[in-house]
Motif scaffolding. Structure first.
Motif, PDB file in Angstrom:
ATOM      1  N   PHE B 179       1.272  69.603  10.114  1.00  0.00           N
ATOM      2  CA  PHE B 179       2.848  69.416  10.036  1.00  0.00           C
ATOM      3  C   PHE B 179       3.677  70.469  10.578  1.00  0.00           C
ATOM      4  O   PHE B 179       4.728  70.628  10.580  1.00  0.00           O
ATOM      5  N   LEU B 190       8.380  61.649  12.567  1.00  0.00           N
ATOM      6  CA  LEU B 190       7.474  62.229  11.647  1.00  0.00           C
ATOM      7  C   LEU B 190       8.187  63.644  11.187  1.00  0.00           C
ATOM      8  O   LEU B 190       8.476  64.140  10.094  1.00  0.00           O
ATOM      9  N   VAL B 193      10.821  63.064   8.631  1.00  0.00           N
ATOM     10  CA  VAL B 193      10.257  62.554   7.143  1.00  0.00           C
ATOM     11  C   VAL B 193       9.400  63.740   6.988  1.00  0.00           C
ATOM     12  O   VAL B 193       8.961  63.795   5.869  1.00  0.00           O
ATOM     13  N   ARG B 196       9.425  65.035   3.280  1.00  0.00           N
ATOM     14  CA  ARG B 196       9.291  64.080   2.092  1.00  0.00           C
ATOM     15  C   ARG B 196       7.936  63.634   2.366  1.00  0.00           C
ATOM     16  O   ARG B 196       7.386  63.021   1.411  1.00  0.00           O
ATOM     17  N   TRP B 197       7.139  63.971   3.302  1.00  0.00           N
ATOM     18  CA  TRP B 197       5.898  63.261   3.532  1.00  0.00           C
ATOM     19  C   TRP B 197       5.005  63.479   2.067  1.00  0.00           C
ATOM     20  O   TRP B 197       4.415  62.369   1.598  1.00  0.00           O
ATOM     21  N   LEU B 200       6.202  61.181  -0.602  1.00  0.00           N
ATOM     22  CA  LEU B 200       6.115  59.794  -0.296  1.00  0.00           C
ATOM     23  C   LEU B 200       4.647  59.178  -0.287  1.00  0.00           C
ATOM     24  O   LEU B 200       4.325  58.060  -0.716  1.00  0.00           O
ATOM     25  N   THR B 201       3.568  60.020   0.189  1.00  0.00           N
ATOM     26  CA  THR B 201       2.219  59.642   0.139  1.00  0.00           C
ATOM     27  C   THR B 201       1.692  59.713  -1.068  1.00  0.00           C
ATOM     28  O   THR B 201       0.587  59.275  -1.321  1.00  0.00           O
TER      29      THR B 201
END
Lengths: 220, 220
Positions: B179, B190, B193, B196-197, B200-201
Motif C-alpha cells: 500500500f 484504492l 480508501v 481506511r483500509w 475497514l477490513t
DNA sequence: ACCTGAACACCGTTCAAGT
DNA sequence: ACCTGAACACCGTTCAAGT
C-alpha cells in the motif's frame, strides 16, 4: 519488494547464489514435488549450498513463501478485458484472480498470509471496488464487498484443495463415516441427497456462487 | 466414531492411558498454548507417557485433530430456535456454525480436513439445505448453496485467524509495503480508501456478506 | 559481504522388545 | 494388550568462525 540485505557497491566477497536462483529453484521443487517437500534444507542442497546461505538472501521461510507467491502472481495474472456493466466487471476481475490461484495448489499455505497478494493483484482489487462503487455502494461498503468476495474465493480454493489432497492419498474419508448412518427422521434432506453428495460437492460452482454473492451485495 | 483398536474382553495388560485422557490433555494444550505447541511428543510427556503409547489409541496426529474438532463441536454447538422464513433459517444455522468455529482459533488447521465437521454439525447443514429447498431451489442447487456458504464461512474464519495471528506477533505487514506507494492514476479507488483500509477490513462483516450471499442464492 | 560447520531444540512415526 | 527405548529421517534457525 524489500531486499533486506541492502546491495552495496561490491565491497566484500562476491555472492555465489542469488535471490532469483533461490526463488527459481524453490518454484521447481514446488512444481515437481509439492509444497510439503519445499524445506530450507532441501532447497539448499538442491541449489548446491548450505541451509544458512539462504538466510543471507531471505529473512526466513515465511518471507520466501510470500516472495514465491508474488513471483507467481506477477508472471501469471493477465488483465482481462473489462465489460461495461459494473457488476460484470466485479465478476470478471474476481474470476481472473480465482483462476490463477486455483491452478496453483501450493498456494494454500500462503494464501492466508495476507489479503493482498502482490502489487500485481492490486489492479484486480481496484476493479472490484470500483465496480461496486459504480453499482451505487459507498466506498466503505465496496471494500466490504471486496472482502466478502475474498473470503468466498480463498475458502473455495482452500476447501477444494484439501479435498483434492484427500482424494490423492485416498485417506479414509471422514465424510463417509458421518454419512454412513444418516437418520432420515432427523435430517431428511441430507438423507435424500446422500448418494449424490459426492458428485454435487465435486462440481465446480465457483462462478455460480460468486454471481449470487455479487448480486446480493450490489442490491442492498 | 471409530475406535480402531477394538476393545476386547480384558485379555492382556490393562491400559494406563485412555483415548479420553489423550483428547482432554490435547484440548488443554490447545487452549493454553495454541495449536503449534500440540505435538505428539509434547502431549505424551504432558500425559506422563511416551509418544508411542499414543499411537495405540489414535491412528496418527491427523486423526487426533479430527477427534478434537469433533469433541469440541459436540460440546459447543447448541441448536438455536429456528425462524419461520426459510431464508432466515439458513442464516441462523450458518451463523451458529460460524460462531463456534470463529471462537476457536486452533480450528483453522483442521477446518479444511473435511467439509462435514462432525455428526453434530449435520443438523445445521440440514437446516441450510432445507431452507434453500423451501426457498424454491432444487435439492441439487440447495446443496450447492450450502457449499457456497461453507466456502464463505471457512474463508472468513481462516483469513481472519491469519490476520489475528499476524497482529499478535506483529510481523512486518506485507500489506503496508504494498500500500505504501499506491499510484492514484492506476488504482484511484484504492488510493482513496488506503488510510481506511485497515479499519475497514478489521470490521466484522460476516453477517452482512452472508445475508448478501443467501439473498443472491435464493433469488435465482 | 558472503558462506560454512556445528549445534540447538525440536518434529512424526516405525520397529523390536519388554511386561 | 499395552507400553517402552532406541532409532530413522527429518525440520527451522542461531552462532561463531572462516574466506
Amino acid at each position: 519488494m524489500p531486499q533486506p540485505p541492502a546491495p552495496r557497491k561490491t565491497p566484500g566477497r562476491p555472492p555465489r547464489i542469488s535471490r532469483d536462483e533461490i526463488i527459481g529453484t524453490a518454484l521447481r521443487i514446488l512444481d515437481e514435488e509439492g509444497v510439503d517437500r519445499l524445506t530450507m534444507r532441501r532447497l539448499a542442497t538442491e541449489i548446491g549450498s548450505t541451509p544458512m546461505a539462504l538466510y543471507h538472501h531471505v529473512r526466513n521461510k515465511d518471507e520466501l513463501l510470500v516472495l514465491l507467491l508474488d513471483d507467481y502472481a506477477t508472471r501469471t495474472l493477465r488483465r482481462p478485458g473489462l465489460p461495461d456493466r459494473p457488476r460484470e466487471r466485479v465478476i470478471v476481475a474476481a474470476e481472473a484472480i480465482h483462476e490463477v490461484l486455483a491452478a496453483c495448489p501450493w498456494i494454500v499455505t500462503v494464501l492466508t498470509a495476507d489479503d493482498l497478494l502482490s502489487k500485481t493483484a492490486l489492479w484486480f482489487v481496484e476493479q472490484i471496488v470500483d465496480g461496486f462503487v459504480d453499482c451505487g455502494l459507498t466506498p466503505d461498503r465496496a471494500v466490504h464487498g471486496y472482502r466478502a468476495i475474498w473470503y468466498y474465493t480463498a475458502g473455495e480454493i482452500m476447501v477444494r484443495a484439501a479435498a483434492r489432497r484427500r482424494a490423492e492419498d485416498d485417506r479414509p474419508v471422514h465424510r463417509e463415516s458421518v454419512f454412513a448412518d444418516l437418520d432420515p427422521e432427523e435430517v431428511p434432506r441430507l438423507a435424500q441427497v446422500a448418494d449424490r453428495w459426492e458428485t454435487l460437492t465435486a462440481q465446480d460452482t465457483y462462478s455460480d456462487g460468486l454471481r449470487a454473492l455479487v448480486d446480493g451485495l450490489a442490491t442492498r
